[in-house]
Design a protein around this motif. Structure first.
Motif, PDB file in Angstrom:
ATOM      1  N   VAL A  66      13.336  86.246  37.882  1.00 30.96           N
ATOM      2  CA  VAL A  66      14.783  86.094  37.935  1.00 30.96           C
ATOM      3  C   VAL A  66      15.421  86.957  36.847  1.00 30.96           C
ATOM      4  O   VAL A  66      14.872  87.107  35.767  1.00 30.96           O
ATOM      5  N   ARG A  67      16.553  87.550  37.187  1.00 31.15           N
ATOM      6  CA  ARG A  67      17.362  88.254  36.195  1.00 31.15           C
ATOM      7  C   ARG A  67      18.591  87.368  36.016  1.00 31.15           C
ATOM      8  O   ARG A  67      19.382  87.188  36.939  1.00 31.15           O
ATOM      9  N   GLN A  68      18.723  86.821  34.794  1.00 33.47           N
ATOM     10  CA  GLN A  68      19.743  85.810  34.546  1.00 33.47           C
ATOM     11  C   GLN A  68      20.517  86.151  33.270  1.00 33.47           C
ATOM     12  O   GLN A  68      19.912  86.507  32.253  1.00 33.47           O
ATOM     13  N   SER A 110      24.656  83.078  39.547  1.00 31.57           N
ATOM     14  CA  SER A 110      24.772  84.539  39.561  1.00 31.57           C
ATOM     15  C   SER A 110      23.431  85.241  39.387  1.00 31.57           C
ATOM     16  O   SER A 110      23.381  86.476  39.370  1.00 31.57           O
ATOM     17  N   MET A 111      22.351  84.497  39.250  1.00 36.30           N
ATOM     18  CA  MET A 111      21.061  85.135  38.991  1.00 36.30           C
ATOM     19  C   MET A 111      20.575  85.932  40.201  1.00 36.30           C
ATOM     20  O   MET A 111      20.940  85.659  41.337  1.00 36.30           O
ATOM     21  N   GLU A 112      19.753  86.916  39.900  1.00 38.41           N
ATOM     22  CA  GLU A 112      19.186  87.800  40.916  1.00 38.41           C
ATOM     23  C   GLU A 112      17.684  87.566  40.981  1.00 38.41           C
ATOM     24  O   GLU A 112      17.015  87.426  39.947  1.00 38.41           O
ATOM     25  N   LEU A 142      13.944  88.969  41.806  1.00 43.40           N
ATOM     26  CA  LEU A 142      13.218  90.240  41.851  1.00 43.40           C
ATOM     27  C   LEU A 142      11.807  89.962  42.360  1.00 43.40           C
ATOM     28  O   LEU A 142      11.102  89.112  41.801  1.00 43.40           O
TER      29      LEU A 142
END
Length: 188
Positions: A64-66, A148-150, A152
């Motif tokens: 996760v990109r947070q 809002s996390m992405e 990956l």
């Protein structure tokens, strides 16, 4: 007396938060002198390294990109969360966080390591698991950062290279990814 002749005398509460509590702890040294340290008391956390194998058997990981307010930027991490449900076993916390953040349910969770994230300031312990047999489910994100996390999906070897390049610097994620890779390599 405890480890190496040091003794914990007591704690003076400074701040009672929802999850963390800050105390000034008093200790007695082996020579009988006393000293104080500020300590963040924490219920701990759990991190999960979700591994997905491609048809050729090559492992990838879901990260996760947070956004992380203390650093004022997004951080790449393994899915993780606080042990904020009293009495919940660490593995169950990991399963819950994997669903909440990554939208994955694991058929198998293997304990990899317990990591001390910052032993100079907190008593927190982060239990890290490797999840396999991951199937997509609806996620259940909480708060603006998670919403809002992405996600990956990264080949495990690429995630290790991201550590080498400094793109993954979060302690639990580095420990989890390296330990998962070792475990998988030993099994292979």
């Amino acid at each position: 007396m405890s480890d190496h002749g040091f003794r914990h005398v007591g704690d003076r509460p400074v701040h009672q938060g929802y999850v963390w509590h800050v105390v000034v702890a008093e200790f007695e040294a082996p020579d009988g002198s006393t000293f104080e340290r500020d300590i963040v008391r924490s219920p701990g956390a759990v991190g999960v390294v979700p591994i997905i194998f491609d048809p050729e058997g090559q492992p990838s990981v879901v990260l996760v990109r947070q956004y992380r307010p203390p650093y004022e930027r997004a951080i790449i991490e393994i899915p993780a969360g606080m042990r904020d449900v009293e009495g919940e076993p660490a593995e169950e916390t990991g399963r819950r966080e994997l669903i909440e953040e990554a939208g994955l349910r694991a058929t198998e969770m293997v304990h990899l390591i317990d990591m001390y994230p910052s032993p100079g300031m907190t008593d927190s312990v982060c239990a890290i698991y490797m999840a396999t047999g991951c199937e997509p489910v609806a996620h259940d994100r909480h708060g603006p950062e998670e919403e809002s996390m992405e996600l990956l999906h990264v080949p495990l070897d690429d995630a290790l290279a991201m550590i080498d390049r400094g793109e993954i610097a979060d302690a639990k994620s580095v420990c989890g990814l390296l330990t998962a890779h070792r475990r998988l390599t030993a099994q292979g």
